[in-house]
Design an enzyme around this catalytic site. Structure first.
Site, short mmCIF file in Angstrom:
data_model
loop_
_atom_site.label_atom_id
_atom_site.label_comp_id
_atom_site.label_asym_id
_atom_site.label_seq_id
_atom_site.Cartn_x
_atom_site.Cartn_y
_atom_site.Cartn_z
N ASP A 99 2.93 -2.95 -1.00
CA ASP A 99 2.01 -2.08 -0.28
C ASP A 99 0.76 -1.93 -1.16
O ASP A 99 0.87 -1.59 -2.34
CB ASP A 99 2.66 -0.70 -0.06
CG ASP A 99 2.27 -0.09 1.26
OD1 ASP A 99 1.06 -0.04 1.53
OD2 ASP A 99 3.17 0.35 2.00
N ASP A 201 -2.67 -0.76 3.16
CA ASP A 201 -2.71 0.60 3.70
C ASP A 201 -4.11 0.95 4.24
O ASP A 201 -5.12 0.72 3.55
CB ASP A 201 -2.35 1.56 2.55
CG ASP A 201 -2.04 2.96 3.01
OD1 ASP A 201 -1.08 3.12 3.77
OD2 ASP A 201 -2.76 3.90 2.60
N GLU A 243 -3.06 -2.59 7.73
CA GLU A 243 -2.83 -1.45 8.62
C GLU A 243 -4.18 -1.02 9.18
O GLU A 243 -5.08 -0.62 8.44
CB GLU A 243 -2.19 -0.28 7.84
CG GLU A 243 -1.80 0.87 8.76
CD GLU A 243 -1.65 2.21 8.06
OE1 GLU A 243 -1.00 3.09 8.63
OE2 GLU A 243 -2.19 2.38 6.95
N HIS A 316 7.44 3.93 8.59
CA HIS A 316 7.69 5.22 7.92
C HIS A 316 6.78 6.34 8.41
O HIS A 316 6.92 7.48 7.97
CB HIS A 316 7.52 5.03 6.41
CG HIS A 316 6.09 4.73 6.05
ND1 HIS A 316 5.45 3.56 6.47
CD2 HIS A 316 5.16 5.43 5.37
CE1 HIS A 316 4.21 3.59 6.04
NE2 HIS A 316 4.01 4.71 5.37
N ASP A 317 5.83 6.03 9.27
CA ASP A 317 4.93 7.04 9.82
C ASP A 317 5.24 7.36 11.28
O ASP A 317 4.55 8.19 11.88
CB ASP A 317 3.47 6.55 9.77
CG ASP A 317 2.96 6.34 8.35
OD1 ASP A 317 3.39 7.07 7.45
OD2 ASP A 317 2.13 5.43 8.17
C1 GLC Z 1 -1.01 5.08 5.75
C2 GLC Z 1 0.42 5.19 5.32
C3 GLC Z 1 0.80 6.64 5.34
C4 GLC Z 1 -0.08 7.36 4.35
C5 GLC Z 1 -1.54 7.10 4.63
C6 GLC Z 1 -2.37 7.47 3.45
O1 GLC Z 1 -1.22 5.46 7.07
O2 GLC Z 1 1.23 4.39 6.12
O3 GLC Z 1 2.14 6.84 5.05
O4 GLC Z 1 0.18 8.72 4.40
O5 GLC Z 1 -1.83 5.77 4.88
O6 GLC Z 1 -2.14 6.55 2.41
#
Ligand code: GLC
Length: 543
Positions: A99, A201, A243, A316-317
């Site tokens: 990540d 991320d 992402e 995980h979100d």
């Molecule tokens: C992304 C991650 C999340 C995190 C955010 C800030 O969306 O998947 O878990 O809280 O970024 O890093």
């Protein structure tokens, strides 16, 4: 024809280290714990692990707040543990994707600690600072994703620093070439170790223009990604998945088209489709299958010739897929049917830990029972918008991130076999019946995922075939065909808890090899086949 990149036939598996397997009884999962489960992952058949952050971190956001990019958080183990995990995974043919969290660091990162000392401090320009507005308040009204303003005042400098997430997660200043060079150097360091790529991320935020109020999709985004590609990724056999909550069909190719910087993006249109217009994820909304299918159909079409899709229900979100889109009264079959429709599409499927067991959301009886900072940041804002406490609690139970973060359910043992200590987040009480030790008991969600993963490796139509939606307006049925080199794959699923007849456009024409089924194999379908609740099949035929 050149060989396909490996990541077009492999299936990814996300490990959230904190909740996967605890080897030392401190209640938090760790790297040796993950290593101890590699045989399980090999049995499932996955090609690569996306490892959520294991770097040094004060854990304000469970590791998405990094204080040292080249160190492992002690709670997860040591760099030796990491190297050993990498080697043991590689021995089983499993790659590891890291990540990459470079939109922001932790406020405990050495850069930020230095940066906040003064305006001429060494790393000051690694972050985004602005003078107060004339009234002393924040420079503008940009908001943090976790609630409150995106600006926090820092007395040492007399300035505000910018953070799109928590105040403990200051945004890096991507306009500064020295910062960018540090990031690429760090990426090369990990790649030289042998990791197979990065999940990036919130990468759509790095081109931001805070003065113009622009967070996602900013003016310098693609220039930064192109530079990153040249500086760290070019010439390496890696996978990159960005992402990008803001990605749309009309800009996706800029990320992952033939000349794009990334292999694919995590696009979230299918998630956002299910959110309330005013309260977002904090108000539970009923599933709208035609709308959901339309999103996938649009993305399948947009990246049909060029580019590449990622395919996922959960991470995980997000809430657990079977709770969000299935029916827990038909838990195993709805998990299997949802997996079928996703895995038979074109793209790279990702499994979130426990999804392969049909793990479900849990119940948080009160707001205080949530661990995640996002829930606590959202409540005052939703309350101000007029959402009542009971509705907020229902929304947080439906969509809150803690649902995905309850410990992996390895067995019916106390604490689900996840830890011998007290888990950092309570295990779901249903671990007595839903767990990996019982993975072969029919109807086995695990065996179904195994089969879907194997099919992708053996049937090139899954990687290459085109995608044609059927019955787009049907509220219960998900149906489509794939076509490739004289073959047609028909995928049909009843995503409802009632028996449903399917009115096929090509009535009675479908017969062939039943590659996948949730109930009994169906080599041929009559004109109006009746499908059991959550029954799904995939039938391969010659055309
Ligand atoms: C992304 C991650 C999340 C995190 C955010 C800030 O969306 O998947 O878990 O809280 O970024 O890093």
């Amino acid at each position: 024809m050149t060989a396909q990149p490996w990541w077009k036939t492999a299936v990814g598996y996300q490990v959230y280290p904190r909740s996967f397997c605890d080897s030392n009884g401190d209640g938090v999962g760790d790297l040796p714990g993950i290593a101890s489960k590699l045989d399980y992952l090999a049995e499932l058949g996955i090609g690569f692990i996306w490892l959520s952050p294991v770097y040094a971190s004060p854990m304000a956001d469970n590791g998405y707040d990094i204080s040292d990019y080249r160190a492992i958080a002690p709670v997860f183990g040591t760099m030796d543990d990491f190297d050993s995990l990498l080697a043991q995974a590689s021995a089983r043919g499993i790659r590891i994707v890291m990540d990459l969290v470079v939109n922001h660091t932790s406020d405990q990162h050495a850069w930020f600690r230095e940066a906040k000392l003064g305006r001429s401090a060494k790393y000051h320009d690694f972050y985004i600072w602005r003078d107060p507005a004339p009234d002393g308040g924040p420079p503008n009204n940009m908001k943090s994703t976790f609630g409150g303003p995106a600006w926090t005042f820092s007395p040492e400098t007399g300035q505000y620093y910018f953070h799109l997430f928590a105040p403990a997660q200051p945004d890096l200043n991507w306009a500064n070439p020295a910062l960018r060079a540090e990031v690429y150097d760090m990426m090369n360091w990990w790649l030289d170790k042998g990791v197979a790529g990065f999940r990036m991320d919130v990468i759509d935020l790095i081109g931001k223009d805070p003065d113009a109020g622009i967070a996602a999709d900013g003016p310098t985004l693609f220039a930064h990604l192109a530079e990153m590609q040249r500086a760290a990724l070019a010439g390496r056999d890696v996978v990159t998945v960005g992402e990008a909550w803001s990605a749309r069909p009309d800009n996706a190719l800029a990320y992952c088209g033939a000349d794009g910087p990334l292999s694919m993006v995590f696009q979230f249109a299918h998630v956002l489709e299910g959110w309330d217009a005013t309260f977002g994820k904090w108000k539970a909304t009923p599933r709208n299958l035609p709308a959901l299918k339309r999103v996938f159909d649009t993305w399948q079409a947009a990246l049909a010739q060029d580019g590449w899709n990622s395919l996922f229900w959960s991470n995980h979100d997000l809430p657990r897929a079977v709770s969000k889109y299935g029916d827990t009264r038909h838990r195993a079959h709805s998990a299997m049917a949802l997996a079928t429709v996703l895995h038979m599409m074109k793209g790279t499927p990702y499994i979130y830990q426990g999804e392969e067991l049909g793990m479900t959301n849990t119940t948080f009886p009160t707001r205080a029972a949530f661990n995640d900072l996002e829930v606590h940041g959202a409540w005052p804002e939703m309350q101000a918008l007029g959402l009542g406490e009971a509705d907020f609690l229902a929304g947080a139970n439906a969509n809150g991130r803690d649902n995905a973060r309850t410990p992996m359910q390895w067995s019916a043992a106390p604490q689900a076999g996840f830890t011998t200590g007290t888990p950092w987040l309570p295990v779901n009480p249903n671990h007595k019946t839903i767990n990996a030790a019982q993975r072969h008991t029919p109807p086995s969600v695990f065996a179904h995922y195994q089969r879907l993963i194997r099919l992708r490796q053996h049937h090139p139509i899954l990687t290459n075939g085109d995608h044609r939606p059927l019955l787009p307006d049907d509220p219960d049925i998900w149906a489509y065909t794939r076509h490739w080199q004289g073959q047609r794959l028909t995928v049909l699923a009843n995503l409802s808890s009632e028996t449903r007849q399917i009115a096929l456009p090509e009535a009675g024409q479908i017969s062939g090899q039943c590659l996948s089924h949730t109930h009994a194999p169906r080599p041929a379908l009559g004109a109006h086949p009746a499908f059991a609740p959550w029954e799904a099949v995939a039938i391969l035929a010659s055309t």
